[in-house]
Design an enzyme around this catalytic site. Structure first.
Site, PDB file in Angstrom:
ATOM      1  N   GLY A 290       0.813  -1.204   0.000  1.00  0.00           N
ATOM      2  CA  GLY A 290       0.000   0.000   0.000  1.00  0.00           C
ATOM      3  C   GLY A 290       0.850   1.258   0.000  1.00  0.00           C
ATOM      4  N   SER A 291       0.354   2.288   0.663  1.00  0.00           N
ATOM      5  CA  SER A 291       0.957   3.612   0.545  1.00  0.00           C
ATOM      6  C   SER A 291       2.354   3.740   1.141  1.00  0.00           C
ATOM      7  CB  SER A 291       0.034   4.657   1.176  1.00  0.00           C
ATOM      8  OG  SER A 291      -1.173   4.753   0.459  1.00  0.00           O
ATOM      9  N   THR A 292       2.771   2.795   1.991  1.00  0.00           N
ATOM     10  CA  THR A 292       4.155   2.864   2.473  1.00  0.00           C
ATOM     11  C   THR A 292       5.128   2.716   1.307  1.00  0.00           C
ATOM     12  OG1 THR A 292       4.165   0.468   2.943  1.00  0.00           O
ATOM     13  CG2 THR A 292       3.586   1.966   4.750  1.00  0.00           C
ATOM     14  N   ASN A 293       4.642   2.150   0.193  1.00  0.00           N
ATOM     15  CA  ASN A 293       5.486   1.969  -0.986  1.00  0.00           C
ATOM     16  C   ASN A 293       5.688   3.265  -1.753  1.00  0.00           C
ATOM     17  OD1 ASN A 293       6.855  -0.199  -2.548  1.00  0.00           O
ATOM     18  ND2 ASN A 293       5.530   0.536  -4.199  1.00  0.00           N
ATOM     19  N   LYS A 294       4.888   4.295  -1.454  1.00  0.00           N
ATOM     20  CA  LYS A 294       4.989   5.563  -2.185  1.00  0.00           C
ATOM     21  C   LYS A 294       6.335   6.231  -1.971  1.00  0.00           C
ATOM     22  CE  LYS A 294       0.005   6.350  -2.164  1.00  0.00           C
ATOM     23  NZ  LYS A 294      -1.148   7.035  -1.527  1.00  0.00           N
TER      24      LYS A 294
END
Length: 575
Positions: A290-294
């Protein structure tokens, strides 16, 4: 006329008979002492000569400060030799042993029933208990030295440590991974005994001394492990989640200070736990980040020079990507966000727009450089590599979703390593769990330091850090991770969760990962909660775990606030 027998003939017949009998005896004697002497000598030796294994003492597993997490304690195995117990004494032996061992009398009597057996284990007791039993001087009752594995913390780091079987060999976790090192080498003693097991004086006796196992010292800090384990377990229970994991890492060394899971494995009763709870989920469970990958997409965009933190994007709350319409992380009117604002507010649409400027190939390369798609090599048992498809195989929608962390899979340890890299100025240090080992003399040999790899430039890492600080500010999604007095950088993550049971996306994965102090990073903390039922946003249920664990770890390591103020970060155009 009465005829008398011939005495001479009788004597001859008697002599012939005697010679025949003596010949038989002589032949048998020649066979026994000549032809078959070695065979019978070997059989006799088998009955007299008894070999006994002398177990080596298994090495301890300790935390970084030398506190024992797994250790070996002395014990005694009480055994029976039914063959030497007279039938009239069996009642007494069974009753006495049953009373001393807290067993049913019938249970002991059953072990005595077969008089052909020479060795029947009954129970394992402490040396003190064994001494008390032997003082009864019961016929056919003996004790044998052995070792038992003990785990003082119960479930503390249970899935990390693993456990041993009845034979003393490692079956799971680090106990299995380092079994040869920990186990040592058993010795052996050979003696000659009589019919009742007594040693025959003046006969041969040989002994091979056992070599005790070596100790393994981990990078784990017992206190931080306890805090992480307690906090993640409480939050999993509070949110009705399926599982959870928490990791604490040292930024500069890559050493793992805590690797906690919920539910955790009680090593004192591991047999009662389902096999799925033997797994160290922090390194073995894969999920879409999810957004931790951004943060990786941001690093790729900044490193390529295509985007700057002040670059403004016009962000709608949805975007068409191939045959799909993808929605933003939250509904909103069209707004103009800086790239810093895109990261701080966790905008999916803004992240996709930035990724388009990078290109699939370069984004895939950056994901690889951060360690996705390969095992971290940290020295854990059961590490997984996750899933990173080749960029040529990305579907039309994957070209967008991978930018914000859907369509690839990682482990908690891989995600923590990404933030260690950013916090360390763009240098990835291979995570590690073993601090070192001891030799046979007890001398400590430290493990080689983790390999250092430059992933992104220091300037890029600093720009990403500023964005992650903004994400924890009042304008970001991670406000619940803020710690009074400390500068904190971090990122929320809320991803749809693929579940094989429902053959699709069912539930969510909530994550928060960050580091502190943001301007002088020392520690990384990650919290991931799988399939929560009470809420599902990472900023709501994972960020509080981060805050509690990071606060405890900072105090435990005596890391003071830096006393500095974060630089202003522009979130929206025109601010």
């Amino acid at each position: 006329m009465l005829r008398l027998g011939n005495p001479g003939r009788r004597i001859n017949i008697g002599l012939i008979a005697m010679i025949f009998v003596l010949s038989v005896f002589a032949g048998r004697l020649v066979q026994l002492q000549g032809l078959d002497s070695k065979v019978y000598a070997t059989e006799a030796a088998k009955q007299r000569v008894q070999g006994e294994k002398i177990p080596a003492r298994r090495g301890s597993i300790t935390d970084v400060n030398g506190h024992e997490l797994a250790l070996t304690v002395e014990a005694r195995e009480i055994f029976l030799d039914p063959a030497v117990v007279e039938p009239a004494q069996r009642e007494k032996v069974a009753a006495t042993l049953a009373a001393e061992l807290g067993m049913a009398k019938d249970q002991v009597a059953a072990k005595l029933a077969d008089g052909r057996k020479r060795y029947v284990p009954v129970a394992t007791v402490t040396p003190t208990q064994a001494g008390k039993i032997l003082r009864h001087k019961l016929e056919g009752v003996g004790s044998k030295h052995k070792y038992l594995r003990d785990y003082p913390g119960g479930d503390l780091a249970g899935t990390l440590l693993g456990f041993v079987g009845d034979d003393g060999n490692g079956l799971s976790g680090l106990e299995l991974l380092h079994d040869r090192l920990l186990a040592g080498r058993d010795g052996e003693q050979v003696i000659e005994t009589g019919a009742k097991g007594q040693r025959i004086p003046m006969t041969r006796s040989t002994r091979r001394t056992p070599v005790d196992g070596r100790d393994v010292r981990l990078t784990i800090d017992r206190d931080i492990q306890w805090a992480a384990q307690k906090t993640i377990a409480e939050q999993v229970a509070a949110t009705g989640a399926r599982t959870g994991s928490a990791i604490v890492m040292d930024v500069q060394t890559g050493q793992v200070l805590a690797a906690a899971n919920a539910p955790e494995l009680d090593l004192k009763n591991w047999e009662a736990a389902p096999a799925e709870n033997w797994v160290n989920r922090a390194v073995a469970d894969v999920f879409e980040p999810g957004s931790t990958n951004k943060v990786i997409t941001a690093a790729a965009a900044l490193e390529s020079g295509a985007v700057r933190p002040e670059t403004v994007f016009t962000v709608k709350d949805e975007i068409r990507c191939a045959d799909r319409v993808l929605r933003d992380s939250h509904p909103h009117p069209t707004e103009r966000l800086t790239f810093s604002g895109v990261v701080a507010t966790s905008s999916n649409v803004g992240t996709i727009l930035a990724a388009e400027k990078v290109g699939d190939r370069k984004l895939h390369e950056m994901l690889r450089r951060f360690g996705f798609g390969s095992k971290p090599g940290a020295g854990f048992y059961g590490e997984e590599a996750g899933l990173l498809p080749s960029w040529e195989d990305w579907s039309g929608s994957q070209r967008c979703t991978i930018a914000y962390g859907q369509g690839i899979s990682v482990t908690a340890l891989q995600t923590a390593s990404v933030y260690q890299t950013i916090a360390n100025g763009g240098v990835r240090v291979t995570p590690s769990i073993v601090a070192g080992t001891t030799d046979e003399h007890g001398a400590f040999t430290p493990s080689a330091p983790g390999r250092q790899t430059r992933v992104v430039g220091e300037h890029t890492a600093k720009e990403v850090t500023a964005m992650l600080e903004a994400a924890v500010s009042s304008d970001g999604t991670g406000t619940m991770a803020a710690i009074d007095g400390y500068r904190v950088a971090g990122k929320t993550g809320t991803a749809m969760r693929y579940d094989a049971a429902c053959q699709g996306y069912c539930g969510y994965t909530a994550t928060f990962v960050g580091f502190a102090p943001a301007d002088k990073p020392r520690l990384v903390v990650l919290a991931v909660i799988q399939d929560p039922r009470e809420g599902h946003y990472g900023g709501e249920i994972a960020a509080p775990v981060f805050k509690k664990v990071m606060t405890f770890a900072l105090k435990s390591k005596k890391i003071p606030p830096t006393g500095t103020t974060p630089p202003p970060v522009r979130i929206r155009a025109g601010q």
